[in-house]
Design an enzyme around this catalytic site. Structure first.
Site, PDB file in Angstrom:
ATOM      1  N   CYS A 296      31.087   0.420 -12.744  1.00 26.50           N
ATOM      2  CA  CYS A 296      29.967  -0.107 -11.949  1.00 26.50           C
ATOM      3  C   CYS A 296      28.630   0.312 -12.549  1.00 26.50           C
ATOM      4  O   CYS A 296      27.672  -0.470 -12.581  1.00 26.50           O
ATOM      5  CB  CYS A 296      30.043   0.378 -10.501  1.00 26.50           C
TER       6      CYS A 296
ATOM      7  N   ARG B 202      35.328  -6.787  -7.662  1.00 25.97           N
ATOM      8  CA  ARG B 202      34.104  -7.266  -8.326  1.00 25.97           C
ATOM      9  C   ARG B 202      34.015  -8.778  -8.113  1.00 25.97           C
ATOM     10  O   ARG B 202      34.522  -9.556  -8.929  1.00 25.97           O
ATOM     11  CB  ARG B 202      34.143  -6.937  -9.826  1.00 25.97           C
TER      12      ARG B 202
HETATM   13  C1  BEZ Z   1      34.496   2.018 -11.763  1.00 20.94           C
HETATM   14  O1  BEZ Z   1      34.537   2.740 -12.754  1.00 20.94           O
HETATM   15  O2  BEZ Z   1      33.513   1.337 -11.500  1.00 20.94           O
HETATM   16  C2  BEZ Z   1      35.670   1.961 -10.872  1.00 20.94           C
HETATM   17  C3  BEZ Z   1      36.936   2.063 -11.422  1.00 20.94           C
HETATM   18  C4  BEZ Z   1      38.034   2.049 -10.599  1.00 20.94           C
HETATM   19  C5  BEZ Z   1      37.875   1.920  -9.233  1.00 20.94           C
HETATM   20  C6  BEZ Z   1      36.613   1.789  -8.690  1.00 20.94           C
HETATM   21  C7  BEZ Z   1      35.515   1.797  -9.517  1.00 20.94           C
END
Ligand code: BEZ
Length: 234
Positions: free
Chosen positions: A51, A134
């Protein structure tokens, strides 16, 4: 008490209305964005690596989207103070792929009740029941959903593709054409399929500005400059 049933919004439908608190104040969605395209996107959680990489790229490209009359609105099921702290951390501490001091100035919605996430089908329990996937909703100036893309938690979005979608949707509208696979401004565009035997015959016989692969698949040139001049307002 009976549980509320949520149906997934679909392409061609009006974007569901909501009022929300964001890092840029309160918004009424999509009413506040009337006259603009808007990308409403969700991310799983603040202070997570994928993110963070996405937010830095989106913030860096915000001007480019704005010049295409497109505003950005983010959402996660975190609270406002988490959002503020995360965006401050991004600006003050994170240097990534040559980007630093990145300020996220588009609104980030707090959705601790998950009401907006549920309304927009951003919670997909097979993937996670506590984090939004997402999701990316492309909404037109009349508030109609025009494209939806979902990515899982583990895969960051391709922002060149999101930009291509915004330019492509506006090109298809402005020039009444369809766009072939992998289209980019400057590539040939598809003219509406012949609607009668007469037109089909004419298209196959005539060697005018169209190129017909067959009677139902005809393309024409559309200048890159013409596309960009119509869509990009600097
Ligand atoms: C992230 O790195 O954005 C992420 C990865 C796995 C689950 C939730 C967020």
């Amino acid at each position: 008490m009976e549980e509320k049933v949520y149906s997934m919004p679909r392409i061609g439908e009006k974007a569901p209305d909501f009022k929300a608190v964001t890092t840029q104040g309160e918004i009424n969605f999509p009413g506040d964005y009337k006259g603009s395209w808007v990308i409403l996107f969700s991310h799983p959680a603040d202070f997570t690596p994928v993110c963070t990489s996405e937010f830095m790229i989106f913030a860096n490209m915000e001007k480019q989207f704005n010049e295409a009359n497109c505003k950005l609105v983010g959402l996660s099921v975190d609270g406002l103070y988490s959002h503020i702290a995360w965006l401050r951390t991004i600006k003050e501490k994170i240097e990534y792929k040559g980007m630093k001091n990145v300020e996220v100035t588009f609104p980030l919605i707090e959705d601790i009740t998950m009401e907006v996430a549920k309304t927009y089908g951003m919670l997909q329990p097979g993937e996670s029941s506590t984090k939004a996937v997402r999701a990316v909703f492309f909404i037109d100036p009349k508030g109609i959903i025009r494209t939806i893309i979902y990515y899982p938690l583990s895969l960051g979005r391709n922002f060149d593709e999101l930009y291509r979608v915004i330019i492509g949707l506006q090109t298809a509208d402005a020039f009444s054409v369809a766009l072939p696979a992998d289209w980019r401004p400057g590539d040939d565009v598809i003219v509406p399929t012949a609607g009668s035997c007469g037109v089909a015959k004419e298209r196959m016989e005539k060697k005018d500005e169209m190129h017909c692969y067959d009677w139902f698949f005809c393309t024409k040139k559309l200048d890159k400059e013409k596309v960009l001049k119509t869509i990009i307002k600097k």
